[in-house]
Design a protein around this motif. Structure first.
Motif, PDB file in Angstrom:
ATOM      1  N   ARG A  44      -0.035   9.370   1.125  1.00  0.00           N
ATOM      2  CA  ARG A  44      -0.697  10.623   1.478  1.00  0.00           C
ATOM      3  C   ARG A  44      -1.017  10.717   2.962  1.00  0.00           C
ATOM      4  N   ARG A  45      -0.992   9.613   3.671  1.00  0.00           N
ATOM      5  CA  ARG A  45      -1.293   9.642   5.104  1.00  0.00           C
ATOM      6  C   ARG A  45      -0.245   8.839   5.864  1.00  0.00           C
ATOM      7  N   ASN A  46       0.181   9.379   6.987  1.00  0.00           N
ATOM      8  CA  ASN A  46       1.243   8.759   7.770  1.00  0.00           C
ATOM      9  C   ASN A  46       0.846   7.407   8.349  1.00  0.00           C
ATOM     10  N   ARG A  47      -0.439   7.248   8.642  1.00  0.00           N
ATOM     11  CA  ARG A  47      -0.906   6.026   9.287  1.00  0.00           C
ATOM     12  C   ARG A  47      -0.735   4.798   8.402  1.00  0.00           C
ATOM     13  N   ALA A  48      -0.639   4.999   7.091  1.00  0.00           N
ATOM     14  CA  ALA A  48      -0.699   3.880   6.152  1.00  0.00           C
ATOM     15  C   ALA A  48       0.430   2.881   6.361  1.00  0.00           C
ATOM     16  N   PHE A  49       1.661   3.362   6.564  1.00  0.00           N
ATOM     17  CA  PHE A  49       2.783   2.454   6.745  1.00  0.00           C
ATOM     18  C   PHE A  49       2.555   1.536   7.937  1.00  0.00           C
ATOM     19  N   ASP A  50       2.021   2.082   9.013  1.00  0.00           N
ATOM     20  CA  ASP A  50       1.785   1.286  10.212  1.00  0.00           C
ATOM     21  C   ASP A  50       0.680   0.261   9.983  1.00  0.00           C
ATOM     22  N   ARG A  51      -0.413   0.703   9.394  1.00  0.00           N
ATOM     23  CA  ARG A  51      -1.578  -0.172   9.248  1.00  0.00           C
ATOM     24  C   ARG A  51      -1.351  -1.310   8.260  1.00  0.00           C
ATOM     25  N   LEU A  52      -0.500  -1.098   7.276  1.00  0.00           N
ATOM     26  CA  LEU A  52      -0.254  -2.164   6.307  1.00  0.00           C
ATOM     27  C   LEU A  52       0.371  -3.399   6.948  1.00  0.00           C
ATOM     28  N   ASN A  53       1.010  -3.222   8.097  1.00  0.00           N
ATOM     29  CA  ASN A  53       1.601  -4.363   8.788  1.00  0.00           C
ATOM     30  C   ASN A  53       0.560  -5.207   9.507  1.00  0.00           C
ATOM     31  N   GLN A  54      -0.680  -4.723   9.566  1.00  0.00           N
ATOM     32  CA  GLN A  54      -1.713  -5.409  10.326  1.00  0.00           C
ATOM     33  C   GLN A  54      -2.824  -5.994   9.453  1.00  0.00           C
ATOM     34  N   ILE A  55      -2.788  -5.776   8.147  1.00  0.00           N
ATOM     35  CA  ILE A  55      -3.881  -6.221   7.282  1.00  0.00           C
ATOM     36  C   ILE A  55      -3.840  -7.736   7.069  1.00  0.00           C
ATOM     37  N   ASP A  56      -5.012  -8.309   6.790  1.00  0.00           N
ATOM     38  CA  ASP A  56      -5.099  -9.729   6.443  1.00  0.00           C
ATOM     39  C   ASP A  56      -5.951  -9.958   5.204  1.00  0.00           C
ATOM     40  N   THR A  57      -6.525  -8.882   4.652  1.00  0.00           N
ATOM     41  CA  THR A  57      -7.431  -9.004   3.505  1.00  0.00           C
ATOM     42  C   THR A  57      -7.116  -7.915   2.487  1.00  0.00           C
TER      43      THR A  57
END
Length: 821
Positions: free
Chosen positions: A482-495
Motif C-alpha cells: 500500500r505504500r511505496n516506501r515499504a520495499f526500500d525500508r524492508l532492506n534496512q530492518i533488523d527486527t
C-alpha cells in the motif's frame, strides 16, 4: 497423489503438486486438499450451489487464501441505514457498497450470481474500485445478500473508497505523451532518410520540435513537481535526474532548432518523456489497485452507534454521542465510548489491548471503549464520554497515506546524487573541450547529444516496472503493498515485532492435548451428552473449543438446550435426567472438597451434583506456520520479539511453546508503550487490532492481515490474505531481490551511458542513432527485468516446496538466493 486428486471436488483445478485445490497456494502436506479451513469451506459451498464456473473464469493460476474471520465480531451497524432506506422506498433504490477481496473475473461473476439468485434487480460491480452498485426494490433482503457474499470470503462495507484523480491524470498524460512521441518519430524518420527539399524539411522539423515540446508540457510537470518537492524535503530521488535530463536535453535541442531550423534529438526526447510517464502511471496504478483491494476506513468518522433516546433506538454517527446517552451494543458490534453497564454482558477486549479471553461484565461495572459484544444478545450501557474523549479517537486517527508519486529507493537516491553531479561535470568539461577544438555550433550539438544520451531512460522505466512485477508476485501469494516506501525500508530492518492475539494466534481457543484425551477416552456416553448440551447453548470461546472436539470425534445428540441456564461470571448449568450438571469456574462448578484435585492449568471445570467429572485446560490456537517462520527469520539473523497487551503469563506460555527467550517477550503493553518501543528502531511490525494503530504509525515498516474491521489495514504498508505469518518472509525476500535487481540495472545503465557519452563527445552519436539506441536500451533492460523476475519466482517456489515437504531450509541456498542488504 492419485488419492488426493480423487478427493478434489468437481470443477476445482489444482495448479501444482502440494497446492491448495481452491486458491493454489502451497500447503504443508501433499495429502491435504486445501491450505486452510476457509478454502475448504468456500470450495464446498461453490460445489454445493453449482458455482464451479468461478474456477473457469478466474484469470490467474492462483486465487487468494480465504479468511472467514471471526463470526462473532462482524459489525453490521453500517448496514442498518441502508436497510431502512430500502424498506421506506416505494421505487427501486440504488445501494452502493464497497467490496474487499475482488481480484479476478471469477469474483465479479460470483458476487453477481449470488445477487441474481436472490433478486431480479440490477447489479454493477467495479473490480478496479472494489465496489458494487445494486438497484433493488424494497423486498430485497440486503442483509441476507451481505451474509451470503461474505460466506465466500469477501467483506462488504459502506462506500468509502474514492477514485484516484492522480492515477487517472497520469494515464491521460501517458496516452497523450505516447501519441506525441510517435508523431514526433513519424516526422523525424524522413529526415533521417535524406529529406532535404524545402519547405518540407523545415515543416517536418518544426512539427517534430512541436511534438517534443508538447510531450514536455504534458509529461514534464509530473517530474518537475516531484523534483521540487524532493529538494524541499532534502531528498534526491529519481524525479530529479529525470527533470534535469529533460530540461538540459530539451534546452540543447531547442537552441539548435532556433539557430539552424533542425530539431536534433527532439524525437528521442519525446520518446524519453513518454516512457517515463508510462512508468510512473504503472507505479501509481499498482499502489492504488492494492489499496482498493481492502475496505477503506475513515476512522471515527465511519463509526455508528445505536443510541436510545425517548425510548427509540436511533442509528447515528458516533460523533453525536452525548454523555449519559443510553447506548445499545448488538452482538458483533463495538462500544464506541466508555460507560457503565446497565446489564450483564460478555465482551472481548482483544481489539483494544490484546486481551485474548472474553471478559464477563456485570451490571454497574465499567465497559471500556472498543469492547466487542461476543455474547448472544445485545446489552445496554450509559455513556460516560463523547467520541472525542474516547480512547478510540486517538487509536483510529488516520495517518497520511504517504507520497506514492515517486520512487524512494535508497540506491536510486544515491544514484540521483551521483548522476546530477557527474553529468553536469562531464557535460561542462565536454562543452569547453569541444568548443576549443571545433567551435560553438559543434559544441552545442555534441553537448546536446551527451545530455540526451545521459537521460536515465532505462532506469526510469525499469524501476516502476520491477516494482509492478514485485507487487504482482506478492499478489499471487495474497500480499498487497500500500505504500511505496515499504520495499526500500524492508532492506534496512533488523527486527521483526509481532503482536500476539490475532497475529501469532488465530484469536480462538482450543483444548490442550490432555483435555482432548479426556473427551475422547475418559467420559461416558451420558457425560458426553450432558457436556455437549451445555456447550451447544453457549457462544463462549471456551464452549466453542469443547464443542469442536466433541463434534470431531463423537456422534452425540444433545437434549433440548433450553434447559441450560447461563450464569454470567460463573458458567453454564442444566438439569438433565434429575442431575445438575455444571460447566465453568471451579469454585462454582464443584464442591470445595474437589478443589485440590483440579490441576493448576485447568480453567474449565465440568461437574455433576457437585462432584468433579473433568477439568479442561484451554490454550490459544497458533496459526499454521508460526513455528516454522519464526525459526527461519531467526536463522536469517533477525531478532523476533512479541509485543502484546495481553496478560504476562499468557504471553510467557506462548513464548515457551515457540521457543522465545524471556527478553524478547513484552506483555501488558499499552498502545503508547508499543509505539514507544518501536520508535527509532528499524523494525517490521505486524499486528491486527486497533490497539496496534499507534505501533503501526511508529514502526519502520508495518503490515496487517485483512480482517473484519479495516481500521488497521488501511494504515499499514502491507496487507495480506493468509492464515499465517509467511507473508513476512515473502515481502522481505521480494524486497531484497528488488534492491539487487535495481542496483544491477543501474550498473548496466551507467555502462551504456558511459559508452554513449564518449561516443557523443567525439561526434559519433548522430540523432538517428539516438532514436534507435534510447528505446533499444529500454527494451533490453525491461526484458532483463522480466527474465530475472521469472527466474526469481521459480526459485522462491522451489525453496517453498522444499521447506513445506518437511525438510530443513537449505541455509546456504537460501542465503545465496535471498542475501540480506
Amino acid at each position: 497423489m492419485k488419492e488426493r486428486e480423487s478427493k478434489v471436488p468437481k470443477g476445482i483445478q489444482t495448479h501444482e503438486k502440494a497446492s491448495c485445490a481452491h486458491c493454489g497456494s502451497p500447503i504443508d502436506d501433499p495429502q491435504k486438499i486445501y491450505c486452510c479451513s476457509g478454502c475448504e469451506i468456500v470450495a464446498t459451498r461453490l460445489r454445493e450451489f453449482s458455482l464451479e464456473r468461478y474456477y473457469e473464469l478466474r484469470n490467474s493460476k492462483r486465487g487468494l487464501p480465504v479468511s472467514l474471520g471471526n463470526e462473532t465480531q462482524k459489525d453490521r451497524l453500517w448496514l442498518v441505514p441502508i436497510v431502512e432506506r430500502l424498506k421506506n422506498s416505494s421505487s427501486p433504490t440504488l445501494i452502493e457498497m464497497d467490496v474487499q477481496g475482488i481480484h479476478c473475473a471469477g469474483c465479479v461473476w460470483l458476487i453477481g450470481e449470488v445477487f441474481r439468485r436472490m433478486h431480479r434487480g440490477r447489479i454493477v460491480i467495479n473490480p478496479v474500485l472494489g465496489r458494487c452498485e445494486i438497484t433493488a426494490s424494497r423486498d430485497f433482503d440486503v442483509e441476507k445478500f451481505v451474509d451470503e457474499v461474505e460466506r465466500f470470503g469477501y467483506r462488504l462495507g459502506p462506500p468509502e473508497k474514492q477514485l484516484d484523480s492522480k492515477r487517472d491524470s497520469l494515464i491521460l498524460r501517458a496516452g497523450i505523451a505516447v501519441a506525441l512521441a510517435m508523431n514526433s518519430m513519424l516526422f523525424a524518420v524522413p529526415q533521417y532518410f535524406g529529406l532535404t527539399e524545402e519547405p518540407l524539411r523545415s515543416i517536418a522539423s518544426s512539427l517534430e520540435m512541436g511534438m517534443a515540446l508538447g510531450a514536455a508540457l504534458v509529461g514534464g510537470p509530473v517530474f518537475f513537481r516531484g523534483a521540487i518537492e524532493g529538494l524541499r524535503r532534502g531528498i534526491l530521488h529519481l524525479d530529479l535526474p529525470i527533470a534535469l535530463g529533460l530540461t538540459l536535453g530539451l534546452s540543447g535541442t531547442l537552441i539548435g532548432y532556433l539557430k539552424h531550423q533542425e530539431a536534433h534529438y527532439a524525437d528521442s526526447l519525446a520518446a524519453f518523456i513518454a516512457l517515463m510517464v508510462v512508468g510512473r502511471a504503472l507505479e501509481r496504478g499498482m499502489l492504488v489497485r492494492n489499496r482498493n483491494r481492502i475496505l477503506r476506513s475513515k476512522g471515527t468518522e465511519g463509526l455508528y452507534a445505536r443510541i436510545r433516546r425517548d425510548g427509540v433506538n436511533q442509528i447515528l454517527k458516533a460523533s453525536e454521542i452525548c454523555k449519559h446517552d443510553c447506548l445499545v451494543v448488538a452482538p458483533g458490534e463495538a462500544a464506541p465510548v466508555s460507560g457503565i453497564a446497565q446489564m450483564d454482558a460478555l465482551v472481548s477486549y482483544d481489539w483494544i489491548h490484546g486481551e485474548s479471553r472474553p471478559v464477563e461484565i456485570k451490571k454497574g461495572e465499567l465497559i471500556q471503549a472498543g469492547a466487542i459484544n461476543v455474547g448472544r444478545k445485545a446489552f445496554e450501557y450509559e455513556a460516560l464520554q463523547t467520541i472525542e474523549e474516547s480512547r478510540l479517537s486517538e487509536l483510529l486517527r488516520q495517518s497520511s497515506e504517504g507520497d506514492i508519486q515517486s520512487s524512494q529507493i535508497t540506491s536510486i537516491r544515491d544514484f540521483s546524487a551521483f548522476w546530477v553531479i557527474g553529468i553536469l561535470t562531464i557535460a561542462s568539461i565536454a562543452f569547453f573541450w569541444i568548443f576549443q577544438n571545433h567551435g560553438l555550433e559543434v559544441a552545442l550539438l555534441r553537448t546536446t547529444a551527451i545530455l540526451v544520451v545521459a537521460c536515465p531512460c532505462a532506469i526510469g522505466i525499469a524501476v516502476p516496472l520491477s516494482r509492478e512485477l514485485a507487487a504482482v508476485e506478492l499478489e499471487r501469494r495474497g500480499v498487497f503493498i500500500r505504500r511505496n516506501r515499504a520495499f526500500d525500508r524492508l532492506n534496512q530492518i533488523d527486527t521483526i515485532a509481532l503482536d500476539k492475539t490475532g497475529t501469532l494466534t488465530t484469536g480462538k481457543l482450543k483444548l490442550s492435548k490432555k483435555s482432548e484425551e479426556l473427551i475422547h477416552r475418559k467420559l461416558s456416553r451420558d457425560e458426553l451428552k450432558a457436556l455437549y448440551t451445555l456447550v451447544l447453548a453457549s457462544e463462549h470461546p471456551k464452549s466453542a473449543a469443547i464443542r469442536k472436539v466433541i463434534e470431531s470425534s463423537h456422534s452425540i445428540s444433545a437434549v433440548d438446550s433450553t434447559c441450560v441456564e447461563e450464569i454470567v461470571g460463573d458458567g453454564l448449568m442444566a438439569l438433565i435426567d434429575g442431575k445438575e450438571w455444571r460447566l465453568g469456574r471451579a469454585k462454582w462448578a464443584v464442591l470445595s472438597e474437589y478443589w485440590s484435585d483440579i490441576p493448576e492449568e485447568a480453567d474449565v471445570i465440568f461437574g455433576c451434583d457437585g462432584k468433579l467429572i473433568a477439568a479442561f485446560s484451554t490454550e490459544e490456537e497458533l496459526r499454521q506456520d508460526v513455528q516454522r517462520e519464526i525459526t527461519e527469520l531467526r536463522q536469517r539473523g533477525y531478532r523476533v520479539v512479541v509485543l502484546s497487551g495481553d496478560r504476562r503469563h499468557r504471553v510467557q506460555d506462548l513464548g515457551m511453546r515457540l521457543g522465545f527467550d524471556s527478553s524478547d517477550l513484552y506483555a501488558e503493553l499499552s498502545p503508547n508503550q508499543k509505539a514507544d518501543w518501536l520508535n527509532g528502531k528499524r523494525a517490521f511490525f505486524v499486528g491486527d487490532g486497533v490497539n496496534d494503530s499507534l505501533a503501526a504509525d511508529a514502526a519502520f515498516v508495518s503490515a496487517s492481515p485483512a480482517i473484519e474491521r479495516p481500521f488497521l489495514p488501511s494504515k499499514t504498508d502491507f496487507v495480506f490474505w493468509w492464515d499465517g505469518i509467511a507473508p513476512i518472509r515473502w515481502t522481505i525476500d521480494i524486497s531484497h531481490f528488488l534492491n539487487r535487481l535495481t542496483l544491477s540495472n543501474i550498473f548496466y545503465a551507467v555502462a551504456y551511458n558511459a559508452f554513449g557519452i564518449l561516443a557523443a563527445a567525439y561526434g559519433m552519436f548522430p540523432p538517428w542513432l539516438a532514436a534507435i539506441a534510447m528505446p533499444l536500451s529500454s527494451i533490453l533492460i525491461v526484458t532483463r527485468t522480466f527474465y530475472r523476475f521469472r527466474r526469481h519466482s521459480e526459485s522462491m517456489n522451489r525453496v517453498e516446496s522444499r521447506s513445506r515437504k518437511g525438510y530443513a531450509y537449505a541455509a546456504e541456498n537460501v542465503r545465496h538466493s535471498f542475501v540480506r542488504g
